[in-house]
Design a protein around this motif. Structure first.
Motif, short mmCIF file in Angstrom:
data_model
loop_
_atom_site.label_atom_id
_atom_site.label_comp_id
_atom_site.label_asym_id
_atom_site.label_seq_id
_atom_site.Cartn_x
_atom_site.Cartn_y
_atom_site.Cartn_z
N LYS A 153 -60.83 9.15 -31.97
CA LYS A 153 -59.93 10.13 -32.49
C LYS A 153 -60.48 11.41 -31.80
N ASP A 176 -65.36 9.99 -33.88
CA ASP A 176 -64.62 11.11 -34.26
C ASP A 176 -64.80 12.43 -33.69
N CYS A 177 -63.99 12.73 -32.79
CA CYS A 177 -64.18 13.98 -31.97
C CYS A 177 -62.93 14.90 -32.22
N SER A 178 -62.29 14.91 -33.70
CA SER A 178 -61.15 15.81 -34.11
C SER A 178 -61.81 16.99 -34.21
N CYS A 197 -70.24 9.57 -35.02
CA CYS A 197 -70.16 8.17 -34.56
C CYS A 197 -70.68 7.42 -35.72
N ASN A 200 -66.65 3.68 -34.99
CA ASN A 200 -65.61 4.63 -34.95
C ASN A 200 -66.27 5.88 -34.38
N ASN A 243 -62.53 2.69 -32.61
CA ASN A 243 -61.42 3.68 -33.05
C ASN A 243 -61.84 5.14 -32.46
N CYS A 281 -69.48 14.78 -31.42
CA CYS A 281 -68.79 13.94 -32.03
C CYS A 281 -69.63 13.01 -33.45
#
Length: 324
Positions: free
Chosen positions: A65, A44-46, A36, A42, A63, A34
């Motif tokens: 994701k 983000d692991c989308s 970071c 935030n 946040n 991810c």
């Protein structure tokens, strides 16, 4: 005396490095999958092809994701350390069920995005702890019903999307506690306007239409194309009972089996797959992805190295203390 002091400093440094290695394995900078951002909090692991949520997500994450992955299930305690989380995005996954209590520790959550999954039902009280929630997306799932009181604690909710599901009615009082709702999307559901279960929703929508609530006039009946809010008591006169989402044994079969001798009961073949589903057993749909495996291996190797170095530092301290 400088020897023990230096050794103690070395021990502190190594311990800090070990903790950092153990807690930071989620982020790319530490070998995770991810992205970071320490400044914005935030993670983000989308779009990582994840079949499981990475471990050790920073506890101060704001946040998170997890959208566009292959998550089919969630452990009940997976979010329990994320009390600072305000935005959780799980859209475009393969979630089929939510465990009881999975969101209970997300007391700061403001936005929860669960659309484009495969949810057929919701557990009772699943959102009860999310008292600060203002946005909830449940659209484009396979929801066939809603539990009584499922939205009762969401008094701050402003946006609720339920469109594109399999809902035929909502429980009496389902929307009564949504005092701040501004945008409610209900279209593309097979609303059954022949049953009197629809009357609560019809009257509530008719009342809210005058208050400028968005989306109320787009909820149409499955048959006839009439708006739900236009349905009258004469049109929805039938008492309808919808089948439960769980599989039940017909009463006639139970009565027959109860009144028969054991020798007379026929042996009914039960497919192994159905039997396993009845017991709640599921085979894993996906094996861990390569990045997840690499993350786990690198995490364990780093942990072992940190333990070895920490042990050496402790022995070093003991040695100098004995000499002192």
């Amino acid at each position: 005396m400088m020897g023990p002091v230096l050794a103690a400093c070395l021990l502190i440094i190594l311990s800090t490095a070990w903790i950092s290695q153990a807690n930071g394995a989620t982020c790319k900078k530490d070998g995770g999958v991810c992205t970071c951002n320490d400044q914005t909090k935030n993670v983000d692991c989308s779009s990582k092809g994840l079949t499981a949520i990475p471990i050790n997500i920073p506890t101060d994450t704001d946040n998170l994701k997890l959208d566009y992955n292959k998550l089919s299930s969630l452990p009940s305690n997976v979010f329990h350390n994320l009390k600072e989380l305000t935005n959780l995005n799980l859209q475009y996954n393969e979630l089929q069920a939510l465990p009881v209590g999975v969101f209970d520790h997300l007391v700061s959550l403001d936005k929860l995005v669960l659309n484009y999954n495969k949810l057929k039902s919701l557990p009772p009280k699943i959102f009860d702890k999310l008292t600060k929630l203002t946005l909830l997306y449940l659209d484009t799932n396979k929801l066939q019903s809603l539990p009584h009181g499922v939205f009762d604690k969401l008094t701050e909710l402003k946006t609720l999307h339920l469109l594109n599901n399999q809902l035929r009615s909502v429980p009496e009082g389902a929307f009564d506690k949504l005092q701040n709702i501004k945008d409610l999307r209900l279209e593309e559901n097979p609303w059954d306007c022949t049953c009197n279960d629809i009357l609560y929703m019809a009257k509530w929508l008719k009342k809210k239409q005058d208050e400028g609530l968005g989306g109320v006039d787009t909820a149409g009946c499955e048959e006839g194309g009439k708006a739900v809010l236009e349905i009258t008591e004469e049109e929805a006169a039938e008492d309808c009972v919808y089948p439960n989402t769980t599989t039940a044994i017909p009463t006639t079969i139970i009565t027959t089996l109860a009144s028969s001798n054991d020798d007379d009961i026929p042996e009914l073949p039960v497919p192994q797959e159905n039997f396993q589903k009845f017991l709640g057993y599921q085979e894993p749909d996906h094996l861990p992805t390569q990045p997840q495996c690499l993350m786990s291996i690198s995490g364990y190797l780093g942990l072992m190295m940190s333990l070895v170095l920490t042990s050496a530092a402790i022995l070093y301290v003991i040695h100098f203390l004995k000499k002192a």
